[in-house]
Each structure stands twice: as C-alpha cells, then as structure tokens.
Design an enzyme around this catalytic site. Structure first.
Site, PDB file in Angstrom:
ATOM      1  N   ARG A   1     -17.201   1.450   5.093  1.00 10.64           N
ATOM      2  CA  ARG A   1     -17.719   0.080   5.111  1.00 10.64           C
ATOM      3  C   ARG A   1     -18.583  -0.113   6.355  1.00 10.64           C
ATOM      4  NH1 ARG A   1     -11.775  -2.476   3.672  1.00 10.64           N
ATOM      5  NH2 ARG A   1     -11.424  -1.173   1.823  1.00 10.64           N
TER       6      ARG A   1
ATOM      7  N   TYR B   1       0.837  -1.195   0.000  1.00  7.71           N
ATOM      8  CA  TYR B   1       0.000   0.000   0.000  1.00  7.71           C
ATOM      9  C   TYR B   1       0.878   1.254   0.000  1.00  7.71           C
ATOM     10  CZ  TYR B   1      -4.279  -2.553   1.243  1.00  7.71           C
ATOM     11  OH  TYR B   1      -5.374  -3.383   1.242  1.00  7.71           O
TER      12      TYR B   1
ATOM     13  N   GLY C   1     -10.333 -12.725  -5.681  1.00  5.90           N
ATOM     14  CA  GLY C   1     -10.246 -12.318  -4.291  1.00  5.90           C
ATOM     15  C   GLY C   1     -11.255 -13.056  -3.436  1.00  5.90           C
ATOM     16  N   ARG C   2     -12.495 -12.523  -3.374  1.00  2.39           N
ATOM     17  CA  ARG C   2     -13.524 -13.149  -2.551  1.00  2.39           C
ATOM     18  C   ARG C   2     -13.699 -14.636  -2.861  1.00  2.39           C
ATOM     19  NH1 ARG C   2     -15.888  -8.025  -3.298  1.00  2.39           N
ATOM     20  NH2 ARG C   2     -16.518  -7.025  -1.328  1.00  2.39           N
TER      21      ARG C   2
ATOM     22  N   ILE D   1     -15.303 -11.468 -10.262  1.00  2.00           N
ATOM     23  CA  ILE D   1     -14.983 -12.726 -10.938  1.00  2.00           C
ATOM     24  C   ILE D   1     -15.224 -13.885  -9.979  1.00  2.00           C
ATOM     25  CG2 ILE D   1     -13.188 -14.049 -12.104  1.00  2.00           C
ATOM     26  CD1 ILE D   1     -11.827 -11.286 -12.660  1.00  2.00           C
ATOM     27  N   ARG D   2     -16.117 -14.773 -10.362  1.00  2.00           N
ATOM     28  CA  ARG D   2     -16.474 -15.896  -9.502  1.00  2.00           C
ATOM     29  C   ARG D   2     -16.276 -17.255 -10.171  1.00  2.00           C
ATOM     30  NH1 ARG D   2     -16.384 -11.985  -6.801  1.00  2.00           N
ATOM     31  NH2 ARG D   2     -18.002 -11.132  -5.413  1.00  2.00           N
TER      32      ARG D   2
ATOM     33  N   HIS E   1     -11.511  -2.315  -6.148  1.00  2.00           N
ATOM     34  CA  HIS E   1     -11.262  -2.893  -4.820  1.00  2.00           C
ATOM     35  C   HIS E   1     -12.442  -3.746  -4.374  1.00  2.00           C
ATOM     36  CE1 HIS E   1      -7.956  -2.232  -1.849  1.00  2.00           C
ATOM     37  NE2 HIS E   1      -8.778  -2.917  -1.073  1.00  2.00           N
TER      38      HIS E   1
END
EC number: 1.1.-.-
Length: 384
Positions: free
Chosen positions: A164, A129, A329-330, A309-310, A275
């Site tokens: 969030r 970061y 990611g997820r 993207i899954r 993100h």
C-alpha cells in the site's frame, strides 16, 4: 440536507481527517486497479426494470445465522475505526444496532471488545486474523465469547500485508512518520480536539488487553507485519472451528475452489472479498467473482460480499449476483469520519431508501425475490 454516501461523505471525510488517516482508508494496493474495478464493475451490472407489479407491500428483512436483520447489510471490520471519530467503534456499533444490523469489531480496533459489546443493544460480530501469536488468538476468542459475540469472521486473505504505497506517502508509515502525523493533526484542529484529545487512549485495545501494556499507532504496522502468518493452511484453523461453537465466516474468498474448501472445512458462511482492493492488485472485483462462487456453494453456506458497495442499489445488485448479505466498509467509515454516529445512521437510512426504490422498480417484494432474474440477460456476461 441529504448527503450521498458515495460522494459527499467521502469529500467531508477528506476535509476533516489528517491525510494519513484519509488515505489509509481510501487507498488500495499497488496501482489500485482492483480498488477502482470494485466500484466500476458493480456499477456496470444492469437490472431489469419492471412496472405495475403492485409493490405496496415490501420487506427488507432477512434471516442470517439465526439473527433477524432489518436489511441484508452488516458493517465490516475496519482497523483503527476509533481514529476516525471519538471512540469510533462504539459510535458505529450503536448506529448499526439501532438499525437492526450487525456490527463487526476488528481485531485491530481502538476500542476493545469489552468497551463495545456492553454499549449496544444487540450482539456484535468479531473479526480475527490468522496470526503467529496463537495465545493472542485464543485470548481474543475467549473474550469474544464472554462478551456475547455471536458470529466469528475469520479473515484469511492477509497472510502478508498488501503493498500500500499511499501509506508511505501519507505518513501512516515510512521515514519520520510520527512527526508527519503530528503536523497533519495540528492542521486539522476539529479532528485533533475531538479524536486526538478527547478520544484517547489511541491504542489497539484488543491487543493491549492481551499484552498488558498499550500498543499504540506507532506499533501498529510493525506488530501486524511481525504477526501475520504466511504458513497457515486449512488444517491450522481446525482448533478454532473446534473452539468456536457459534457461526464462523471465512472472509477473503475470491475463487470457487476456495469456497468449496471453506464448505468442507465446516464454515457457516464466507465473505466474497478482495479486501477492498487493499491486498493483491489485479484480482477480480468482488462483483465479477461472486456469480461463479454462488454457482459453486449457494445454499450450502451463507454468502456475504464486500468491496465496492457504496449504495442501496449496489446492495441489490450484489444480491442479484448471488449474495445472501452484503458488508459495508469504506462507506460507513467515510460517514463516521464526517459526522460520527449520526453520519452512520444517516448512511444506513439512505441505504434502506435506495434499496426500497430499487426493489419497487425491479418488482422484488422481498429479499428472497432478489436473484438472477433481476439481471438484464444480454448483459449477464459482465458478471462472469
């Protein structure tokens, strides 16, 4: 039993994890409109089905930054991955390495660079970061070099943390957060034993190594908030470009002008990303942002993409929209939380199988043949 990454792994992760961890990975910023659009817009990209194309020989291999990848997929950097499974970064990295794709270690990982790099059979990537503490950044870069990291992924879309709201409701932050997290942990005994008890230490390994003392979850949000640097500009990154002699990827690009700036800066690649919908709500989904960025810089640097993207079909869609490689990611965190390294391995096998089906039925025999010609032309405006 074959498990769908987009549905079953998420449901399994929700059952296994304490709510503060599930909602941290599952949530987005503000009202989460961009979080939803990332998935919906990508699902709306229609492909041309082709038949009788003799698809007996098919290759998913690709070259990226002088590395051979078994398929155009990498695992994204995800903070606190080691809280989703016991020493989770190591488990996910092993699954990726065994599959022949890159794993990207987050700055705010639980497992430090020195624990993950020796545990895998191929060099990993490292994400950094923009932080006020330049001493930490230099230390992290030096340690990444020493550990054989090949590619630096520099995240630029977090000069401030996103709003969030799920985190305050779930116990990740807000009043009495530590007590709420403890109560959630004891009501999820499988996670509490496997990760809470056996997965220690629960600190931010890379930061602790620099500071010389543990930086735990209770310090996580405060440390990040205090160290993000809203004053950063391209000129402030030049010392990193000068120091890092390997490939450098700028993550968090949504606008063609920023893509051109990354090219002028000397980046080797970019990640088209919002993100995962966790920063500014209401911006373009990655699927909608990608084509214009590809028009601007395709061929001049490598274009990676994440957010939404899954499945393997989603990977093919993103490649058709102009990406050279995709990042998960997820999707991999859900699988990791549900079944550790085996879950991530299974997810990647499913991604590969789904890609093969999509390529056979669109007539693309290699990754280089997945391009805009695969898009249904009457619907190409959806990607603009």
């Amino acid at each position: 039993m074959i498990i769908s990454a987009s549905t079953d792994y998420r449901a399994a992760a929700q059952r296994r994890l304490p709510p503060f961890l599930f909602h941290y990975i599952d949530g987005g910023a503000y009202a989460e409109h961009t979080l939803k659009k990332n998935v919906e817009d990508l699902a709306g990209i229609a492909l041309r089905q082709r038949v009788l194309k003799n698809m007996s020989e098919l290759s998913l291999e690709t070259r990226l930054f002088d590395e051979t990848l078994s398929m155009p997929v990498a695992l994204s950097p995800v903070g606190l991955t080691g809280m989703y499974a016991r020493r989770g970064e190591v488990q996910a990295a092993r699954a990726a390495a065994d599959k022949g794709i890159p794993f990207t270690l987050s700055t705010v990982s639980v497992c430090p660079i020195e624990e993950v790099a020796p545990a895998i059979s191929r060099p990993m990537w490292f994400q950094l970061y923009v932080l006020k503490d330049r001493g930490f950044m230099k230390n992290a870069l030096e340690r990444a070099k020493a550990a054989g990291v090949t590619t630096l992924v520099f995240t630029v879309d977090m000069p401030v943390p996103g709003a969030r709201y799920r985190d305050a409701h779930s116990g990740m932050s807000g009043p009495n957060a530590a007590m709420r997290r403890y109560l959630q942990a004891v009501t999820h005994p499988r996670w509490a034993f496997d990760v809470g008890l056996l997965g220690k230490p629960h600190d931010l390994g890379n930061i602790s190594a620099y500071r010389g003392n543990p930086t735990g979850l209770e310090d996580y949000m405060g440390w990040l908030g205090a160290n993000f640097d809203a004053s950063i500009s391209w000129k402030d990154l030049q010392w990193i470009r000068d120091f890092w002699d390997g490939p450098m990827v700028i993550k968090g690009i949504l606008d063609p002008e920023d893509a051109r700036d990354a090219l002028r800066f000397g980046a080797d690649g970019i990640v088209v990303s919002n993100h995962g919908g966790r920063q500014l709500d209401g911006v373009l989904s990655s699927a909608r942002a990608l084509p214009a960025i590809a028009d601007a810089v395709k061929g001049d640097l490598k274009i990676l993409v994440d957010s939404g993207i899954r499945t393997g079909l989603d990977v093919v869609r993103m490649l058709a929209l102009g990406a050279d490689c995709t990042m998960l990611g997820r999707a991999f965190i859900y699988a990791l939380a549900a079944d550790g390294e085996a879950g991530v391995s299974n997810l990647l096998e499913l991604i590969e199988k789904e890609m093969r089906v999509a390529m056979v039925l669109t007539g693309a025999k290699s990754i280089s043949e997945i391009n805009a010609d695969l898009l249904v032309r009457e619907l190409q405006h959806l990607s603009k």
